[in-house]
Design an enzyme around this catalytic site. Structure first.
Site, PDB file in Angstrom:
ATOM      1  N   HIS A 256       0.793  -1.232   0.000  1.00 50.09           N
ATOM      2  CA  HIS A 256       0.000   0.000   0.000  1.00 50.09           C
ATOM      3  C   HIS A 256       0.824   1.281   0.000  1.00 50.09           C
ATOM      4  CE1 HIS A 256       0.667  -0.264   4.355  1.00 50.09           C
ATOM      5  NE2 HIS A 256       0.329   1.008   4.429  1.00 50.09           N
TER       6      HIS A 256
ATOM      7  N   LYS B  16       5.764   5.561  -1.399  1.00 45.55           N
ATOM      8  CA  LYS B  16       6.550   6.430  -0.507  1.00 45.55           C
ATOM      9  C   LYS B  16       8.041   6.346  -0.797  1.00 45.55           C
ATOM     10  CE  LYS B  16       3.428   7.219   3.309  1.00 45.55           C
ATOM     11  NZ  LYS B  16       3.102   6.938   4.712  1.00 45.55           N
TER      12      LYS B  16
END
Length: 201
Positions: A70, A74
């Site tokens: 998920h 990042k």
């Protein structure tokens, strides 16, 4: 005989992929100490909700992979923003908000992960349409992402982070009731609250 060999080979490939995905998730956790264990916990909670919703075995696999990955987007966030202890500036917040698009760029060329991509790309969408990156609303948000959003926020609010102390359980439950129909899909919230009552979460 050939069919068995093909099935075994497919299973081996899937297992190799899954091991790689878990490696990526671990690499992210090494970089961002705050999220250590977060990926594992949210994956478990997401699967509990999905299972309670009678989602098929095959879809559970895609959901599991998506949950593991998920926050893969990042990767592109600079350390000084990712590790900043205080409040973020608006510019820094905008950079963080790019991570679902980064995930999309990273994962969309991989056919094996096409369904799993729903969570990394859409888990910051909100039921009322105020989320990002696409501003999707209600049932336009993929089901996997709607389920995952509940697990993700539950874990984030219940964990100590540099920018906030963990909330007590009762306060989080109140927040979820308030945000039902705003941030979260009300049907999923009801199922989630039932799981909490049964002591399964």
């Amino acid at each position: 005989e050939l069919e068995d060999r093909v099935r075994a080979r497919t299973w081996e490939l899937a297992e190799a992929y899954d091991t790689t995905l878990e490696g990526w998730a671990r690499a992210l956790e090494l970089r961002d100490k705050e999220t250590e264990g977060h990926s594992r916990r949210v994956t478990e909670i997401t699967l509990k909700i999905a299972y309670a919703m009678n989602i098929s075995e095959e879809d559970l696999e895609h959901i599991r992979r998506g949950a593991i990955l998920h926050d893969i987007g990042k990767m592109s966030i600079p350390d000084e923003i990712l590790h900043k202890p205080g409040k973020l500036t608006n510019e820094e917040r905008e950079i963080i908000k790019e991570h679902p698009d980064t995930a999309y760029k990273l994962l969309s060329p991989i056919p094996f992960l096409k369904k799993a991509l729903e969570i990394p790309y859409s888990h910051h969408e909100k039921w009322d349409g105020t989320g990002y990156p696409q501003g999707l609303k209600g049932n336009d948000i993929p089901l996997a992402a709607r389920i995952f959003a509940v697990a993700d926020v539950w874990d984030a609010l219940g964990s100590n982070r540099s920018y906030n102390q963990a909330w007590p359980r009762e306060k989080i439950i109140e927040y979820f009731v308030e945000e039902s129909g705003k941030h979260f899909d009300p049907v999923i919230i009801n199922i989630f609250l039932r799981l909490i009552e049964k002591g399964e979460i």
